[in-house]
Design a protein around this motif. Structure first.
Motif, mmCIF file in Angstrom:
data_model
loop_
_atom_site.group_PDB
_atom_site.id
_atom_site.type_symbol
_atom_site.label_atom_id
_atom_site.label_comp_id
_atom_site.label_asym_id
_atom_site.label_seq_id
_atom_site.Cartn_x
_atom_site.Cartn_y
_atom_site.Cartn_z
ATOM 1 N N ASP A 73 -7.064 3.044 9.129
ATOM 2 C CA ASP A 73 -8.379 3.678 8.936
ATOM 3 C C ASP A 73 -8.343 4.847 7.959
ATOM 4 O O ASP A 73 -9.189 5.722 8.020
ATOM 5 N N GLN A 74 -7.350 4.849 7.060
ATOM 6 C CA GLN A 74 -7.230 5.954 6.118
ATOM 7 C C GLN A 74 -7.300 5.429 4.679
ATOM 8 O O GLN A 74 -6.286 4.999 4.118
ATOM 9 N N PRO A 75 -8.475 5.474 4.064
ATOM 10 C CA PRO A 75 -8.610 4.977 2.691
ATOM 11 C C PRO A 75 -7.605 5.630 1.750
ATOM 12 O O PRO A 75 -7.456 6.844 1.733
ATOM 13 N N GLY A 76 -6.930 4.806 0.965
ATOM 14 C CA GLY A 76 -5.947 5.303 0.008
ATOM 15 C C GLY A 76 -4.561 5.459 0.595
ATOM 16 O O GLY A 76 -3.550 5.341 -0.101
ATOM 17 N N ILE A 77 -4.473 5.754 1.877
ATOM 18 C CA ILE A 77 -3.176 5.951 2.557
ATOM 19 C C ILE A 77 -2.773 4.676 3.290
ATOM 20 O O ILE A 77 -1.696 4.117 3.063
ATOM 21 N N GLY A 78 -3.622 4.224 4.191
ATOM 22 C CA GLY A 78 -3.371 3.004 4.939
ATOM 23 C C GLY A 78 -4.700 2.523 5.502
ATOM 24 O O GLY A 78 -5.250 3.154 6.402
ATOM 25 N N PHE A 79 -5.215 1.443 4.950
ATOM 26 C CA PHE A 79 -6.554 0.997 5.322
ATOM 27 C C PHE A 79 -6.600 -0.526 5.373
ATOM 28 O O PHE A 79 -6.073 -1.207 4.499
ATOM 29 N N LYS A 80 -7.248 -1.048 6.419
ATOM 30 C CA LYS A 80 -7.432 -2.489 6.544
ATOM 31 C C LYS A 80 -8.886 -2.765 6.920
ATOM 32 O O LYS A 80 -9.357 -2.308 7.965
ATOM 33 N N SER A 81 -9.560 -3.488 6.057
ATOM 34 C CA SER A 81 -10.943 -3.853 6.366
ATOM 35 C C SER A 81 -10.963 -5.105 7.225
ATOM 36 O O SER A 81 -9.965 -5.825 7.331
ATOM 37 N N ALA A 82 -12.122 -5.370 7.807
ATOM 38 C CA ALA A 82 -12.268 -6.536 8.670
ATOM 39 C C ALA A 82 -12.136 -7.839 7.890
ATOM 40 O O ALA A 82 -11.871 -8.891 8.476
ATOM 41 N N THR A 83 -12.307 -7.769 6.570
ATOM 42 C CA THR A 83 -12.239 -8.985 5.760
ATOM 43 C C THR A 83 -10.857 -9.212 5.160
ATOM 44 O O THR A 83 -10.658 -10.182 4.428
ATOM 45 N N SER A 84 -9.926 -8.311 5.412
ATOM 46 C CA SER A 84 -8.594 -8.433 4.831
ATOM 47 C C SER A 84 -7.570 -8.794 5.902
ATOM 48 O O SER A 84 -7.690 -8.372 7.061
ATOM 49 N N ASP A 85 -6.549 -9.545 5.505
ATOM 50 C CA ASP A 85 -5.489 -9.901 6.443
ATOM 51 C C ASP A 85 -4.417 -8.828 6.537
ATOM 52 O O ASP A 85 -3.649 -8.788 7.502
ATOM 53 N N THR A 86 -4.330 -7.995 5.511
ATOM 54 C CA THR A 86 -3.253 -7.006 5.467
ATOM 55 C C THR A 86 -3.802 -5.643 5.069
ATOM 56 O O THR A 86 -4.822 -5.547 4.382
ATOM 57 N N PRO A 87 -3.128 -4.582 5.478
ATOM 58 C CA PRO A 87 -3.560 -3.253 5.064
ATOM 59 C C PRO A 87 -3.142 -2.982 3.624
ATOM 60 O O PRO A 87 -2.256 -3.646 3.081
ATOM 61 N N GLU A 88 -3.791 -2.011 3.025
ATOM 62 C CA GLU A 88 -3.421 -1.590 1.685
ATOM 63 C C GLU A 88 -3.411 -0.068 1.640
ATOM 64 O O GLU A 88 -4.005 0.605 2.482
ATOM 65 N N GLY A 89 -2.732 0.467 0.633
ATOM 66 C CA GLY A 89 -2.631 1.911 0.514
ATOM 67 C C GLY A 89 -1.204 2.318 0.203
ATOM 68 O O GLY A 89 -0.292 1.483 0.101
ATOM 69 N N PHE A 90 -1.016 3.617 0.019
ATOM 70 C CA PHE A 90 0.301 4.111 -0.365
ATOM 71 C C PHE A 90 1.354 3.830 0.715
ATOM 72 O O PHE A 90 2.489 3.452 0.399
ATOM 73 N N ASP A 91 0.995 4.017 1.976
ATOM 74 C CA ASP A 91 1.973 3.778 3.043
ATOM 75 C C ASP A 91 2.394 2.304 3.131
ATOM 76 O O ASP A 91 3.600 2.009 3.186
#
Length: 302
Positions: A73-91
C-alpha cells in the motif's frame, strides 16, 4: 551520507506519481496495469549460483523459489493494485536483485503482503525469507531479527488536509492527533519527540482515510510515500515541512540464518557498483521525480 531529496522534489514527485497513475493505495483500482513482474525491472539472474552446503542461501537457491515480504500500500515503495498479480516499487525491485543473485527468476518469487507490525514475527517464524518493506534499521529490531544494509535512506514528513494551516512541521504537532502504522518508527518519533497523540492503524491507507474523514490531524511516514497519497487527492491533501528524521531502510532476515548478512551486503555493494541499484530506483521512485540519492554504506555484519 546525504539525502538529496528536497521539498521541491517531493512536490514534483506528487505530480509525477499522479501522472504515472500509481493508483489508489490499498484500495481497488489504479496501477499501471502491469500484471507481470512489475515495473519492467528485471536484473540479470545468476545462472550458476553456488553457496556453501548447509547455509540458508544454499537451501533457498536449491529450492528455486524465495518468499519476500513487502508492503502492498505504499506507492513508489511497495504497491500492489487489485488488477496486478505482483507488487511493484523500489522494495520489490530490491527483492528481485536478491533473488537474481540466488539464481531465482522474478516469476519464482512468492510475494507476501507485510505490514509494519508483523515484520519481526514473519522473519522469526520463517513465514518469509526476507522482509524488504520500508523497514528502518533500529537497534531494538536488531535484538530480535537480522537487518542488513541500508540500501536506501529517506526522511519522515507530514501529510495534512489541504486547508489546514495549523501544521507546517513537526513542531506544530503537540496535542495533535497523528496517524501512522502500528509498530513503525514514525509514530514513535512524533509521540516521543514532538508530543503528538498517536493513532495507530495497520496500513497507511487507513491513516489517509482517517485524515480525509477528519478523525486525525495528520499522517506521518516517509515523504516519498506521502507524496503518492497527496497525488491521488491533491484538492484535499498536501505534504508539509522538511524531512525531520533519517530512516535507513534495511533488509530483514532470520537471525539464525548464518552468513545471510554477508550475502545481502555483498549483493547490495555489487548492485551499487554495477548500476542495478540505480536501475531499480529509476524504475520506481525515480519515475515520481524523486532525486537519486547517494548510495549508502552497508553496516558491518555482526
Amino acid at each position: 551520507m546525504k539525502i538529496r531529496r528536497t521539498k521541491i522534489a517531493v512536490i514534483a514527485a506528487a505530480a509525477a506519481l499522479a501522472l504515472a497513475g500509481c493508483g489508489d493505495a490499498g484500495d481497488d483500482d489504479g496501477g499501471d496495469g502491469d500484471g507481470g513482474s512489475g515495473g519492467g525491472f528485471s536484473p540479470e539472474v545468476v545462472s550458476d549460483a553456488s553457496f556453501d552446503d548447509g547455509t540458508r542461501t544454499a537451501e533457498i537457491a536449491d529450492a528455486g523459489t524465495v518468499k519476500i515480504g513487502v508492503k502492498f500500500d505504499q506507492p513508489g515503495i511497495g504497491f500492489k493494485s487489485a488488477t496486478s498479480d505482483t507488487p511493484e516499487g523500489f522494495d520489490p525491485n530490491m527483492g528481485k536483485i536478491l533473488a537474481a543473485k540466488l539464481g531465482i527468476e522474478p516469476d519464482k518469487i512468492e510475494w507476501v503482503e507485510t505490514i509494519s507490525d508483523n515484520r519481526e514475527p514473519f522473519l522469526q517464524n520463517s513465514t518469509v525469507d526476507f522482509v524488504i518493506a520500508s523497514y528502518s534499521i533500529t537497534d531494538e529490531r536488531r535484538q530480535v531479527v537480522g537487518q542488513a544494509g541500508p540500501y536506501y535512506v529517506t526522511g519522515q514528513q507530514l501529510l495534512v488536509a489541504a486547508d489546514d494551516d495549523s501544521i507546517n512541521g513537526p513542531d506544530d504537532l503537540s496535542g495533535k492527533k497523528v496517524c501512522s502504522v502500528t509498530g513503525s518508527t514514525s509514530i514513535k518519533t512524533v509521540e516521543e519527540e514532538y508530543g503528538a497523540t498517536p493513532a495507530g492503524f495497520d496500513t497507511y491507507s487507513e491513516c489517509v482515510e482517517q485524515l480525509q474523514s477528519g478523525s486525525v490531524d495528520a499522517v506521518t511516514t516517509d515523504g516519498a510515500i506521502l507524496a503518492g497519497y497527496a497525488a491521488e487527492d491533491p484538492d484535499n491533501l498536501k505534504v508539509v515541512g522538511e524531512p525531520f528524521s533519517e530512516e535507513r531502510y534495511g533488509i530483514g532476515y532470520n537471525k539464525d540464518a548464518a552468513g545471510m548478512c554477508e550475502f545481502i551486503n555483498e549483493t547490495l555493494e555489487g548492485a551499487f557498483e554495477d548500476g542495478e541499484w540505480e536501475a531499480a530506483f529509476d524504475d520506481s521512485l525515480g519515475k515520481g521525480g524523486i532525486d537519486l540519492p547517494e548510495t549508502p554504506t552497508p553496516d558491518p555484519c555482526p
